[in-house]
Scaffold this motif. Structure first.
Motif, PDB file in Angstrom:
ATOM      1  N   GLY A 368     -19.775  43.258  11.671  1.00 40.73           N
ATOM      2  CA  GLY A 368     -19.483  42.781  10.325  1.00 40.73           C
ATOM      3  C   GLY A 368     -20.640  42.915   9.364  1.00 40.73           C
ATOM      4  N   ASP A 369     -21.866  43.115   9.901  1.00 36.34           N
ATOM      5  CA  ASP A 369     -23.032  43.301   9.032  1.00 36.34           C
ATOM      6  C   ASP A 369     -22.929  44.635   8.288  1.00 36.34           C
ATOM      7  OD1 ASP A 369     -24.077  40.934   9.827  1.00 36.34           O
ATOM      8  OD2 ASP A 369     -25.651  41.768  11.121  1.00 36.34           O
ATOM      9  N   TYR A 370     -23.573  44.680   7.126  1.00 34.13           N
ATOM     10  CA  TYR A 370     -23.611  45.928   6.368  1.00 34.13           C
ATOM     11  C   TYR A 370     -24.718  46.833   6.931  1.00 34.13           C
ATOM     12  CZ  TYR A 370     -20.563  43.730   2.932  1.00 34.13           C
ATOM     13  OH  TYR A 370     -19.502  43.125   2.317  1.00 34.13           O
ATOM     14  N   ARG A 380     -19.609  48.939   7.118  1.00 40.49           N
ATOM     15  CA  ARG A 380     -19.663  47.727   7.953  1.00 40.49           C
ATOM     16  C   ARG A 380     -19.794  48.115   9.421  1.00 40.49           C
ATOM     17  NH1 ARG A 380     -18.522  42.565   6.372  1.00 40.49           N
ATOM     18  NH2 ARG A 380     -17.765  42.236   4.240  1.00 40.49           N
ATOM     19  N   SER A 400     -17.138  51.126   9.479  1.00 39.51           N
ATOM     20  CA  SER A 400     -15.963  51.139   8.599  1.00 39.51           C
ATOM     21  C   SER A 400     -16.395  51.297   7.149  1.00 39.51           C
ATOM     22  CB  SER A 400     -15.173  49.833   8.753  1.00 39.51           C
ATOM     23  OG  SER A 400     -14.739  49.667  10.090  1.00 39.51           O
ATOM     24  N   TYR A 401     -15.644  52.118   6.397  1.00 41.34           N
ATOM     25  CA  TYR A 401     -15.936  52.370   4.992  1.00 41.34           C
ATOM     26  C   TYR A 401     -14.741  51.971   4.120  1.00 41.34           C
ATOM     27  CZ  TYR A 401     -20.203  54.751   6.354  1.00 41.34           C
ATOM     28  OH  TYR A 401     -21.455  55.018   6.835  1.00 41.34           O
ATOM     29  N   GLN A 427     -23.518  40.891  -2.072  1.00 45.87           N
ATOM     30  CA  GLN A 427     -22.858  41.831  -1.176  1.00 45.87           C
ATOM     31  C   GLN A 427     -22.809  43.226  -1.803  1.00 45.87           C
ATOM     32  OE1 GLN A 427     -19.022  40.470   0.068  1.00 45.87           O
ATOM     33  NE2 GLN A 427     -19.837  38.849   1.351  1.00 45.87           N
ATOM     34  N   LEU A 430     -18.921  48.955  -0.486  1.00 44.19           N
ATOM     35  CA  LEU A 430     -18.761  49.979   0.544  1.00 44.19           C
ATOM     36  C   LEU A 430     -18.596  51.346  -0.120  1.00 44.19           C
ATOM     37  CD1 LEU A 430     -16.278  48.252   3.038  1.00 44.19           C
ATOM     38  CD2 LEU A 430     -18.762  48.369   3.174  1.00 44.19           C
TER      39      LEU A 430
END
Length: 466
Positions: A368-370, A380, A400-401, A427, A430
């Motif tokens: 879940g971290d960026y 992610r 994930s993008y 935040q 993405l």
């Protein structure tokens, strides 16, 4: 060959000169650790008076190297106790193709943290840590990439750009070393034909499809005809097994040796063979890089009641042999016990440090971290997953993008991945795959800033008005 010469002559007298690419040069996949070994040969050919041997092969010889004057021009020398301007050194390294990063993990990188200047030269398997006090160089140490701990203090360091391979203006290694060297070759005709074959190749179709290769690779290949002419100017020593045909004007020397027998851990066979050698007046030497293995052999012979005396040698070769002229048996423990002989090249440390450092940072990232991928941008972290590649299971990193697009990153490409570091509590957005936005961000970042740099002494305290 390289390992055996190191055991016999000592590591200071032997270097290896590999290809600068992971596979055939036509695939264009540069291998940075091998570039270290190539550049080290050029750097030490004249500097290191102990150097006696360089081991190489056709694929490596087919690649050009920098000419002598270019090597001198692409070298920055720093001395402990001397002086240098840190900003000028950084500027010079950028001109040589070095990249500034947060931490160094492979050749061609440098970082600056206050008065500490870390740099990974192409001429050494470990990076250097240079401690400045203003313009004074207080100390220079090599350090371990994984632990970041200093390993050895040195008086001076030669920081070299990538001179192990060169574009069309370079020369062959034979041109670089000069004709006062002697060439030892197993099969000269095959060597020249292989170099010619490589020179006639083009970038492979698979590399063009992948669009991730060195586009200048084939311009770094030597001219096969020029190479053959240079090769002919050297003195040669050709070595081969079996009887050689008589050649006019060629001196011959025969060595009456036979290879170590194949025993497959059969100690009945080993005992009988060793006893016959001893009865015939041969001396037995057993080579091993482990004293425990020597003691194990002694215990086995004692338990069996075999009266076998041998001289242990705590070094090993790739294969054992029998010298029938000197009446010597030089046997290896790994052949006796039917084991594979393990040996390491110096580049393994550079290659291992890069992966270890990447794994170390990966352990600090949670699902879940960026994260930021060098080629795709902000996404992610989806954790470590197992996927099938051509029917073979392989561990990959899932990222994930935007629009639920997913990229799977091989663990061998972890150096392209890092944890996102931004403003606290803010935040990031993405990135969208295929949009080109991330490439535009990188392009803006590369543009030089017009802001003047304020030069401060690294160990003085400054105060400013709000």
């Amino acid at each position: 060959m390289y390992h055996d010469l190191c055991q016999i002559a000592g590591e200071q007298q032997v270097l290896i000169f590999p290809s600068g690419y992971k596979r055939d040069i036509k695939y264009g996949q540069i291998d940075a650790p091998n570039e270290i070994l190539r550049t080290e040969v050029l750097n030490q050919w004249n500097e290191n008076k102990q150097l006696r041997w360089v081991v190489t092969y056709p694929e490596a010889l087919a690649e050009r190297v920098a000419a002598r004057d270019e090597v001198d021009k692409n070298t920055v020398c720093l001395t402990s106790g001397g002086t240098a301007d840190m900003i000028d050194v950084a500027k010079r390294l950028r001109e040589l193709g070095f990249v500034q990063v947060d931490y160094v993990y492979e050749p061609g990188q440098f970082s600056i943290r206050g008065s500490i200047f870390d740099v990974y030269s192409y001429s050494n398997e470990l990076p250097y840590r240079i401690d400045f006090f203003g313009d004074d160089i207080e100390s220079i140490r090599s350090f371990n990439v994984e632990t970041q701990l200093s390993e050895q203090r040195v008086d001076s360091v030669y920081i070299m750009g990538n001179s192990g391979s060169s574009s069309g203006k370079g020369v062959s290694l034979l041109n670089f070393i000069g004709t006062d060297a002697m060439l030892l070759c197993h099969n000269p005709q095959w060597l020249l034909s292989r170099v010619k074959e490589i020179s006639e190749e083009n970038i492979s179709h698979s590399a063009l499809i992948a669009d991730d290769y060195d586009s200048q690779a084939m311009s770094k290949v030597v001219d096969a005809d020029e190479f053959a002419s240079e090769f002919a100017r050297f003195s040669h020593l050709v070595y081969r097994q079996g009887e050689a045909a008589d050649e006019k004007g060629v001196a011959r020397m025969s060595l009456h040796c036979t290879p170590q027998g194949i025993y497959h851990k059969n100690f009945d066979l080993i005992g009988d063979s060793f006893k016959r050698f001893i009865a015939d007046g041969y001396r037995l030497f057993i080579l091993s890089d482990s004293s425990k293995q020597i003691e194990r052999l002694k215990a086995i012979f004692n338990d069996r009641g075999d009266d076998i005396t041998f001289t242990p040698v705590l070094k090993t070769l790739h294969e054992g042999f029998v010298d029938n002229d000197l009446k010597m048996c030089v046997f290896t423990d790994h052949q006796i016990f039917d084991r594979f002989h393990k040996y390491n090249l110096k580049s393994d440390r550079a290659r291992g440090g890069k992966l270890a450092l990447s794994l170390k940072e990966l352990n600090q990232i949670e699902v879940g971290d960026y994260v930021v991928h060098m080629d795709y941008g902000v996404g992610r972290f989806g954790g470590l997953v197992t996927t099938s590649v051509n029917g073979t299971p392989q561990e990959c990193i899932k990222i994930s993008y935007l629009n639920n697009d997913v990229v799977f990153v091989s663990i061998h490409a972890l150096h392209k991945l890092s944890k996102y570091r931004g403003k606290e509590g803010e935040q990031p957005r993405l990135n969208k795959l295929g949009s080109g936005a991330w490439n535009r961000v990188k392009e803006r970042t590369r543009r030089p800033s017009r802001t003047k740099r304020l030069r401060l002494h690294p160990r003085r305290i400054y105060a400013t008005r709000a």
